[in-house]
Scaffold this motif. Sequence first.
Motif, PDB file in Angstrom:
ATOM      1  N   VAL A 242      22.012  84.679  11.892  1.00  0.00           N
ATOM      2  CA  VAL A 242      20.876  85.493  11.454  1.00  0.00           C
ATOM      3  C   VAL A 242      20.419  85.081  10.062  1.00  0.00           C
ATOM      4  O   VAL A 242      19.218  84.895   9.813  1.00  0.00           O
ATOM      5  N   ARG A 243      21.350  84.901   9.143  1.00  0.00           N
ATOM      6  CA  ARG A 243      20.975  84.570   7.765  1.00  0.00           C
ATOM      7  C   ARG A 243      20.378  83.165   7.661  1.00  0.00           C
ATOM      8  O   ARG A 243      19.501  82.924   6.827  1.00  0.00           O
ATOM      9  N   VAL A 244      20.846  82.254   8.503  1.00  0.00           N
ATOM     10  CA  VAL A 244      20.348  80.878   8.442  1.00  0.00           C
ATOM     11  C   VAL A 244      18.974  80.745   9.093  1.00  0.00           C
ATOM     12  O   VAL A 244      18.129  79.978   8.606  1.00  0.00           O
ATOM     13  N   SER A 245      18.715  81.497  10.158  1.00  0.00           N
ATOM     14  CA  SER A 245      17.535  81.231  10.977  1.00  0.00           C
ATOM     15  C   SER A 245      16.498  82.344  11.027  1.00  0.00           C
ATOM     16  O   SER A 245      15.486  82.196  11.716  1.00  0.00           O
ATOM     17  N   CYS A 246      16.712  83.436  10.311  1.00  0.00           N
ATOM     18  CA  CYS A 246      15.716  84.513  10.267  1.00  0.00           C
ATOM     19  C   CYS A 246      15.414  84.853   8.819  1.00  0.00           C
ATOM     20  O   CYS A 246      16.341  85.109   8.043  1.00  0.00           O
ATOM     21  N   PRO A 247      14.152  84.861   8.415  1.00  0.00           N
ATOM     22  CA  PRO A 247      13.825  85.181   7.013  1.00  0.00           C
ATOM     23  C   PRO A 247      14.178  86.625   6.683  1.00  0.00           C
ATOM     24  O   PRO A 247      14.281  87.469   7.586  1.00  0.00           O
ATOM     25  N   PRO A 248      14.382  86.934   5.416  1.00  0.00           N
ATOM     26  CA  PRO A 248      14.663  88.315   5.021  1.00  0.00           C
ATOM     27  C   PRO A 248      13.603  89.266   5.562  1.00  0.00           C
ATOM     28  O   PRO A 248      12.406  88.983   5.521  1.00  0.00           O
ATOM     29  N   ASP A 249      14.062  90.380   6.101  1.00  0.00           N
ATOM     30  CA  ASP A 249      13.212  91.405   6.711  1.00  0.00           C
ATOM     31  C   ASP A 249      12.517  90.902   7.974  1.00  0.00           C
ATOM     32  O   ASP A 249      11.600  91.547   8.474  1.00  0.00           O
ATOM     33  N   GLY A 250      12.921  89.747   8.508  1.00  0.00           N
ATOM     34  CA  GLY A 250      12.349  89.251   9.746  1.00  0.00           C
ATOM     35  C   GLY A 250      12.861  90.026  10.946  1.00  0.00           C
ATOM     36  O   GLY A 250      13.779  90.844  10.854  1.00  0.00           O
ATOM     37  N   LEU A 251      12.261  89.761  12.105  1.00  0.00           N
ATOM     38  CA  LEU A 251      12.613  90.484  13.323  1.00  0.00           C
ATOM     39  C   LEU A 251      13.459  89.602  14.235  1.00  0.00           C
ATOM     40  O   LEU A 251      13.061  88.490  14.582  1.00  0.00           O
ATOM     41  N   VAL A 252      14.612  90.122  14.635  1.00  0.00           N
ATOM     42  CA  VAL A 252      15.524  89.440  15.542  1.00  0.00           C
ATOM     43  C   VAL A 252      15.453  90.118  16.899  1.00  0.00           C
ATOM     44  O   VAL A 252      15.569  91.342  17.004  1.00  0.00           O
ATOM     45  N   GLY A 253      15.285  89.321  17.944  1.00  0.00           N
ATOM     46  CA  GLY A 253      15.316  89.837  19.307  1.00  0.00           C
ATOM     47  C   GLY A 253      16.610  89.426  19.993  1.00  0.00           C
ATOM     48  O   GLY A 253      16.919  88.242  20.079  1.00  0.00           O
ATOM     49  N   ASP A 254      17.373  90.404  20.465  1.00  0.00           N
ATOM     50  CA  ASP A 254      18.667  90.171  21.120  1.00  0.00           C
ATOM     51  C   ASP A 254      18.490  90.475  22.594  1.00  0.00           C
ATOM     52  O   ASP A 254      18.562  91.626  23.018  1.00  0.00           O
ATOM     53  N   TRP A 255      18.262  89.438  23.413  1.00  0.00           N
ATOM     54  CA  TRP A 255      17.811  89.646  24.785  1.00  0.00           C
ATOM     55  C   TRP A 255      18.929  90.037  25.739  1.00  0.00           C
ATOM     56  O   TRP A 255      18.660  90.480  26.846  1.00  0.00           O
ATOM     57  N   PHE A 256      20.163  89.826  25.366  1.00  0.00           N
ATOM     58  CA  PHE A 256      21.320  90.233  26.183  1.00  0.00           C
ATOM     59  C   PHE A 256      22.283  90.930  25.230  1.00  0.00           C
ATOM     60  O   PHE A 256      23.295  90.369  24.825  1.00  0.00           O
ATOM     61  N   ALA A 257      21.981  92.170  24.886  1.00  0.00           N
ATOM     62  CA  ALA A 257      22.593  92.815  23.722  1.00  0.00           C
ATOM     63  C   ALA A 257      24.064  93.143  23.897  1.00  0.00           C
ATOM     64  O   ALA A 257      24.811  93.156  22.913  1.00  0.00           O
ATOM     65  N   GLY A 258      24.498  93.447  25.124  1.00  0.00           N
ATOM     66  CA  GLY A 258      25.903  93.815  25.283  1.00  0.00           C
ATOM     67  C   GLY A 258      26.263  95.005  24.426  1.00  0.00           C
ATOM     68  O   GLY A 258      25.636  96.063  24.492  1.00  0.00           O
ATOM     69  N   SER A 259      27.254  94.838  23.566  1.00  0.00           N
ATOM     70  CA  SER A 259      27.757  95.936  22.742  1.00  0.00           C
ATOM     71  C   SER A 259      26.977  96.128  21.456  1.00  0.00           C
ATOM     72  O   SER A 259      27.332  96.970  20.640  1.00  0.00           O
ATOM     73  N   GLY A 260      25.936  95.325  21.224  1.00  0.00           N
ATOM     74  CA  GLY A 260      25.133  95.484  20.017  1.00  0.00           C
ATOM     75  C   GLY A 260      25.691  94.800  18.788  1.00  0.00           C
ATOM     76  O   GLY A 260      25.299  95.112  17.669  1.00  0.00           O
ATOM     77  N   ALA A 261      26.608  93.838  18.962  1.00  0.00           N
ATOM     78  CA  ALA A 261      27.194  93.161  17.805  1.00  0.00           C
ATOM     79  C   ALA A 261      26.133  92.461  16.964  1.00  0.00           C
ATOM     80  O   ALA A 261      26.215  92.439  15.734  1.00  0.00           O
ATOM     81  N   ALA A 262      25.121  91.886  17.611  1.00  0.00           N
ATOM     82  CA  ALA A 262      24.049  91.224  16.854  1.00  0.00           C
ATOM     83  C   ALA A 262      23.265  92.232  16.035  1.00  0.00           C
ATOM     84  O   ALA A 262      22.785  91.921  14.941  1.00  0.00           O
ATOM     85  N   GLY A 263      23.118  93.443  16.551  1.00  0.00           N
ATOM     86  CA  GLY A 263      22.441  94.485  15.785  1.00  0.00           C
ATOM     87  C   GLY A 263      23.207  94.857  14.532  1.00  0.00           C
ATOM     88  O   GLY A 263      22.616  95.094  13.473  1.00  0.00           O
ATOM     89  N   VAL A 264      24.533  94.891  14.631  1.00  0.00           N
ATOM     90  CA  VAL A 264      25.364  95.151  13.449  1.00  0.00           C
ATOM     91  C   VAL A 264      25.148  94.048  12.421  1.00  0.00           C
ATOM     92  O   VAL A 264      24.990  94.309  11.221  1.00  0.00           O
ATOM     93  N   ALA A 265      25.128  92.798  12.891  1.00  0.00           N
ATOM     94  CA  ALA A 265      24.900  91.676  11.976  1.00  0.00           C
ATOM     95  C   ALA A 265      23.540  91.788  11.305  1.00  0.00           C
ATOM     96  O   ALA A 265      23.409  91.520  10.103  1.00  0.00           O
TER      97      ALA A 265
END
Length: 247
Positions: free
Chosen positions: A187-210
């Motif tokens: 996330v930090r390498v490939s999404c600008p600050p305050d950018g929007l991340v789409g997690d298409w197979f979210a599972g337990s939401g670990a990417a949301g925590v990140a």
Amino acid sequence: MTLLCGDCRDLMPAQGPYDLILADPPYGETSLSWDRRTTGWLPLAAQALTPSGSLWVFGSLRSFMATSGDFRAAALRHAQEIVWEKQNGSVFHADRFRRVHELVVQFYPASARWQSVYNAVATTDDARARVVRRKQRPPHTGAIPSSIYRSLDGGPRLARSVQRFRNAHGRAIHPTEKPVALLDLLVRVSCPPDGLVGDWFAGSGAAGVACRLAGRRYVGCEIDPDMAQRARDRLAATLPFPVGEPS
């Protein structure tokens, strides 16, 4: 922070455009009911990216070989890959090497130039101080003599493509849950600050925590209602926003 429940192909395109898409689709390597390859999502994801956006996809070599045509059909171009090394791994065959790694591959639209894709170069500060001997240059480079210089602090160096993170074995909510620390790096390498991340197979939401820890906006989608609720509960318990601010 938004966690949708349903089919990502139906729900996620309208939530974009995304600065970064993270995808951990089923690899299709087991007989488990949830491990069935999902088709048709790649072109939708590619179209939902911003002009500077990219896509990180988790998978095995086998799964990427089986779906290579799908990436070409979606007009996605390979950028780089990371080997995620785990402290333990899967045993599918007793007569082969124990697999303790997974691949994470970055793609971007073929219509874009890599220079226009957001990429905060990952570096580490673990280079050691050392004496460096500069080699004699070949004749065609001109008369540049060899020399010796000392690097006092080693300085930063590019992060290695093999990254070791402990998996969530024994404490995972989802059977294929990825470590937050690894997702945080992506996330930090490939999404600008305050950018929007789409997690298409979210599972337990670990990417949301990140994303919450990294200060990025997040939209995730999970098809299993029970898992989606568990993911929502997890996100709500992680650094809650101040009262009155939407979560």
